[in-house]
Design a protein around this motif. Structure first.
Motif, PDB file in Angstrom:
ATOM      1  N   LEU A   1       0.827  -1.206   0.000  1.00 28.17           N
ATOM      2  CA  LEU A   1       0.000   0.000   0.000  1.00 28.17           C
ATOM      3  C   LEU A   1       0.865   1.261   0.000  1.00 28.17           C
ATOM      4  CD1 LEU A   1      -2.805  -1.033   2.530  1.00 28.17           C
ATOM      5  CD2 LEU A   1      -3.023  -0.772   0.048  1.00 28.17           C
ATOM      6  N   ILE A   2       1.963   1.226   0.736  1.00 25.69           N
ATOM      7  CA  ILE A   2       2.873   2.378   0.753  1.00 25.69           C
ATOM      8  C   ILE A   2       3.448   2.620  -0.637  1.00 25.69           C
ATOM      9  CG2 ILE A   2       5.087   3.231   1.619  1.00 25.69           C
ATOM     10  CD1 ILE A   2       4.487   1.766   4.247  1.00 25.69           C
ATOM     11  N   ILE A   3       3.893   1.548  -1.276  1.00 22.17           N
ATOM     12  CA  ILE A   3       4.498   1.678  -2.603  1.00 22.17           C
ATOM     13  C   ILE A   3       3.477   2.168  -3.623  1.00 22.17           C
ATOM     14  CG2 ILE A   3       5.579   0.391  -4.491  1.00 22.17           C
ATOM     15  CD1 ILE A   3       6.839  -1.412  -2.343  1.00 22.17           C
ATOM     16  N   LEU A   4       2.260   1.639  -3.560  1.00 18.23           N
ATOM     17  CA  LEU A   4       1.214   2.091  -4.480  1.00 18.23           C
ATOM     18  C   LEU A   4       0.888   3.563  -4.247  1.00 18.23           C
ATOM     19  CD1 LEU A   4      -1.269  -0.946  -4.470  1.00 18.23           C
ATOM     20  CD2 LEU A   4       0.637  -0.481  -6.023  1.00 18.23           C
ATOM     21  N   ALA A   5       0.895   3.974  -2.986  1.00 19.84           N
ATOM     22  CA  ALA A   5       0.607   5.376  -2.668  1.00 19.84           C
ATOM     23  C   ALA A   5       1.689   6.302  -3.218  1.00 19.84           C
ATOM     24  CB  ALA A   5       0.477   5.550  -1.156  1.00 19.84           C
ATOM     25  N   THR A   6       2.946   5.878  -3.125  1.00 23.30           N
ATOM     26  CA  THR A   6       4.022   6.711  -3.675  1.00 23.30           C
ATOM     27  C   THR A   6       3.872   6.863  -5.184  1.00 23.30           C
ATOM     28  OG1 THR A   6       5.547   4.833  -3.966  1.00 23.30           O
ATOM     29  CG2 THR A   6       5.632   6.002  -1.869  1.00 23.30           C
ATOM     30  N   ALA A   7       3.437   5.794  -5.854  1.00 23.17           N
ATOM     31  CA  ALA A   7       3.270   5.868  -7.308  1.00 23.17           C
ATOM     32  C   ALA A   7       2.149   6.827  -7.687  1.00 23.17           C
ATOM     33  CB  ALA A   7       2.986   4.479  -7.878  1.00 23.17           C
ATOM     34  N   ILE A   8       1.066   6.799  -6.922  1.00 18.35           N
ATOM     35  CA  ILE A   8      -0.077   7.656  -7.228  1.00 18.35           C
ATOM     36  C   ILE A   8       0.264   9.128  -7.007  1.00 18.35           C
ATOM     37  CG2 ILE A   8      -2.416   8.268  -6.478  1.00 18.35           C
ATOM     38  CD1 ILE A   8      -2.864   5.279  -5.935  1.00 18.35           C
ATOM     39  N   LEU A   9       1.095   9.409  -6.014  1.00 16.43           N
ATOM     40  CA  LEU A   9       1.444  10.810  -5.750  1.00 16.43           C
ATOM     41  C   LEU A   9       2.749  11.229  -6.424  1.00 16.43           C
ATOM     42  CD1 LEU A   9       0.770  13.451  -4.294  1.00 16.43           C
ATOM     43  CD2 LEU A   9       2.121  12.631  -2.355  1.00 16.43           C
ATOM     44  N   LEU A  10       3.775  10.389  -6.342  1.00 19.21           N
ATOM     45  CA  LEU A  10       5.125  10.793  -6.754  1.00 19.21           C
ATOM     46  C   LEU A  10       5.648  10.008  -7.947  1.00 19.21           C
ATOM     47  CD1 LEU A  10       6.654  11.076  -3.168  1.00 19.21           C
ATOM     48  CD2 LEU A  10       5.794  12.936  -4.599  1.00 19.21           C
TER      49      LEU A  10
END
Length: 357
Positions: free
Chosen positions: A87-96
């Motif tokens: 979930l952390i990695i997916l969140a970084t992709a969506i934002l950064l």
């Protein structure tokens, strides 16, 4: 709007520091887990705790846990940190965008080193022709679609529960460790071939075969941040394009939308005209600096893991006695992978009966 004013750092040493920090953390987790398993195998009581971060190497289990969480709202207790890291990695992709690939991923760091060997061997970067590059790039998306289809398209709630609670999944972390420590000849030669291909063709694994990178690339389209080019100040030197590891024509784009952009910021560093290239939301409205970006990447992981620990979604629920049982029966058929036949894992609770005896 800038989040900080200290933006005089060159991006490569800054990014390298972040990469090395995550690499050292990864090595530390791996060594701790190896010691933990070794002490259990010898029948003793482990002097160190099992590091939950080892579950970051279980992406398939994490993907299955993700669907289970979506359907039930429940974090499974077998490998909870695997889902947290995903979930952390997916969140970084969506934002950064794909910052994970170029700032965090150890495999990405190794790929960079091998691409450096490519330059030493050939004297310059040799790119594949587009007619070959495009079909090869589709391979990682085919792999990604296969895994996503297998989990989200084929597994119902019953099969999800069956896999999550199966003996195989319970020892997936140990099997992963054995995969590296007791490497078969086939695995060894496959890795050697991949290393050779990564020297011959820079970023071969990342560009053509990594399904994780393909997933992050697809999600990166949702990111509000992009590399933008200020056309009025651009001198068309194309230095940005020449240094781009993803072969993106940055000097021709007003904004870089490519799913191959992994936010390494090399193009920004290479640009000789200040503020001509920048990482922002819609043309300078919200502009991130190099340090801001690095801090955000780190914060995603620090705050994400901290939240997981506070909410009890970091440590798994497997006891030491259960681990000892699984280790003794690691090569039994019940602990093997049934090649996708998740409904046929059998009685996943049979070890409990053994522990009670």
């Amino acid at each position: 709007m800038k989040f900080d004013k200290a933006d005089n750092f060159r991006i490569r040493p800054l990014r390298r520091m972040v990469q090395i920090a995550f690499l050292l953390i990864t090595l530390w987790i791996g060594i701790e887990f190896a010691i933990f398993v070794s002490q259990l195998e010898k029948g003793g009581h482990p002097t160190i705790s099992r590091p939950p971060g080892v579950e970051a190497f279980l992406p398939i289990s994490a993907l299955i846990s993700l669907k289970y969480w979506i359907l039930t709202g429940v974090f499974n207790e077998i490998h909870p940190s695997a889902l947290v890291v995903l979930l952390i990695i997916l969140a970084t992709a969506i934002l950064l965008k794909k910052g994970f690939c170029s700032w965090v991923c150890p495999v990405g760091w190794i790929s960079e080193l091998l691409s450096g060997l490519h330059k030493i061997v050939f004297g310059r970067r040799e790119n594949l022709p587009r007619w070959l590059d495009y079909p090869l790039r589709s391979l990682k998306y085919l792999l990604m679609f296969f895994f996503v289809w297998a989990v989200f398209g084929q597994m119902n709630l019953e099969s999800l529960r069956s896999f999550i609670d199966s003996p195989y999944n319970r020892v997936a972390d140990i099997k992963m460790l054995k995969f590296f420590l007791e490497m078969s000849a086939t695995t060894f030669w496959v890795l050697i071939i991949l290393v050779f291909l990564s020297i011959l063709i820079p970023y071969f694994w990342c560009r053509y075969l990594c399904p994780y990178g393909a997933l992050l690339g697809a999600l990166s389209w949702l990111s509000p941040f992009k590399i933008h080019r200020h056309r009025e100040s651009c001198i068309d030197c194309s230095k940005c394009t020449r240094v781009c590891p993803s072969y993106i024509d940055v000097h021709k784009a007003n904004a870089v939308y490519s799913d191959e952009c992994h936010s390494c910021w090399r193009c920004v560093d290479a640009c000789p005209v200040k503020d001509t290239l920048y990482f922002s939301i819609t043309r300078r409205k919200i502009k991130l600096t190099r340090i801001s970006y690095a801090v955000l990447i780190i914060l995603f992981f620090v705050l994400g893991t901290a939240l997981a620990q506070i909410t009890g979604h970091w440590q798994n629920s497997i006891s030491l006695d259960e681990y000892r049982y699984h280790i003794r029966h690691l090569n039994d058929s019940a602990h093997g992978h049934n090649r996708g036949q998740v409904s046929e894992y059998g009685n996943s609770r049979q070890y409990e009966q053994q522990l009670e005896k």
